[in-house]
Design a protein around this motif. Structure first.
Motif, mmCIF file in Angstrom:
data_model
loop_
_atom_site.group_PDB
_atom_site.id
_atom_site.type_symbol
_atom_site.label_atom_id
_atom_site.label_comp_id
_atom_site.label_asym_id
_atom_site.label_seq_id
_atom_site.Cartn_x
_atom_site.Cartn_y
_atom_site.Cartn_z
ATOM 1 N N ARG A 193 108.009 -14.085 8.410
ATOM 2 C CA ARG A 193 106.756 -13.898 7.668
ATOM 3 C C ARG A 193 105.648 -13.463 8.605
ATOM 4 O O ARG A 193 105.653 -13.767 9.790
ATOM 5 N N LYS A 194 104.680 -12.782 8.035
ATOM 6 C CA LYS A 194 103.476 -12.409 8.770
ATOM 7 C C LYS A 194 102.339 -13.273 8.253
ATOM 8 O O LYS A 194 102.170 -13.431 7.044
ATOM 9 N N LYS A 224 98.203 -14.139 8.452
ATOM 10 C CA LYS A 224 96.875 -13.625 8.787
ATOM 11 C C LYS A 224 95.997 -14.805 9.181
ATOM 12 O O LYS A 224 95.689 -15.663 8.356
ATOM 13 N N LEU A 281 103.027 -8.045 17.272
ATOM 14 C CA LEU A 281 102.210 -7.358 16.266
ATOM 15 C C LEU A 281 100.841 -7.066 16.857
ATOM 16 O O LEU A 281 100.341 -7.816 17.691
ATOM 17 N N VAL A 298 96.960 -10.699 12.656
ATOM 18 C CA VAL A 298 98.216 -10.986 11.992
ATOM 19 C C VAL A 298 99.262 -11.318 13.051
ATOM 20 O O VAL A 298 99.426 -10.581 14.022
ATOM 21 N N THR A 357 103.359 -13.359 13.696
ATOM 22 C CA THR A 357 104.615 -13.766 13.063
ATOM 23 C C THR A 357 104.712 -15.291 13.079
ATOM 24 O O THR A 357 103.994 -15.966 13.808
ATOM 25 N N ASP A 358 105.648 -15.824 12.288
ATOM 26 C CA ASP A 358 105.898 -17.265 12.276
ATOM 27 C C ASP A 358 106.134 -17.800 13.687
ATOM 28 O O ASP A 358 105.636 -18.853 14.054
ATOM 29 N N TYR A 414 100.250 -12.899 5.035
ATOM 30 C CA TYR A 414 99.751 -11.512 5.095
ATOM 31 C C TYR A 414 100.503 -10.653 4.085
ATOM 32 O O TYR A 414 101.731 -10.632 4.066
ATOM 33 N N ASN A 452 100.790 -6.695 3.068
ATOM 34 C CA ASN A 452 100.424 -5.331 3.546
ATOM 35 C C ASN A 452 99.530 -4.654 2.548
ATOM 36 O O ASN A 452 99.725 -4.493 1.450
#
Length: 79
Positions: free
Chosen positions: A3-4, A6, A38, A56, A58-59, A77, A79
């Motif tokens: 997952r991303k 934010k 990222l 943003v 990542t987990d 997040y 997109n």
């Protein structure tokens, strides 16, 4: 695929927009120094007296970044 997330920093007051814009510079510097996978950052003016800066992650990187940079909040997040 992870997952991303934010991560968000809130700024309020007459200088909120400029502060958020400047904070994004520091977020980009942190990404470069830590070599994070990222590089999505930004700032948004949400009103005359309110703005946010965001990054943003990542987990896998979320806890490291959260503990180092102390964001005010976070959200998944989209997109």
């Amino acid at each position: 695929m992870s997952r991303k997330i934010k991560l968000i920093w809130d700024f309020r007051g007459p200088a909120a927009a400029k502060t958020a814009e400047h904070h994004e510079i520091h977020l980009k510097e942190y990404i470069a120094i830590e070599k994070l996978p990222l590089n999505i950052t930004g700032f948004e003016i949400q009103g005359e007296m309110q703005a946010i800066a965001f990054m943003v992650v990542t987990d896998e990187n979320m806890i490291q970044v959260r503990d180092a940079l102390k964001p005010h909040r976070g959200e998944i997040y989209q997109n």
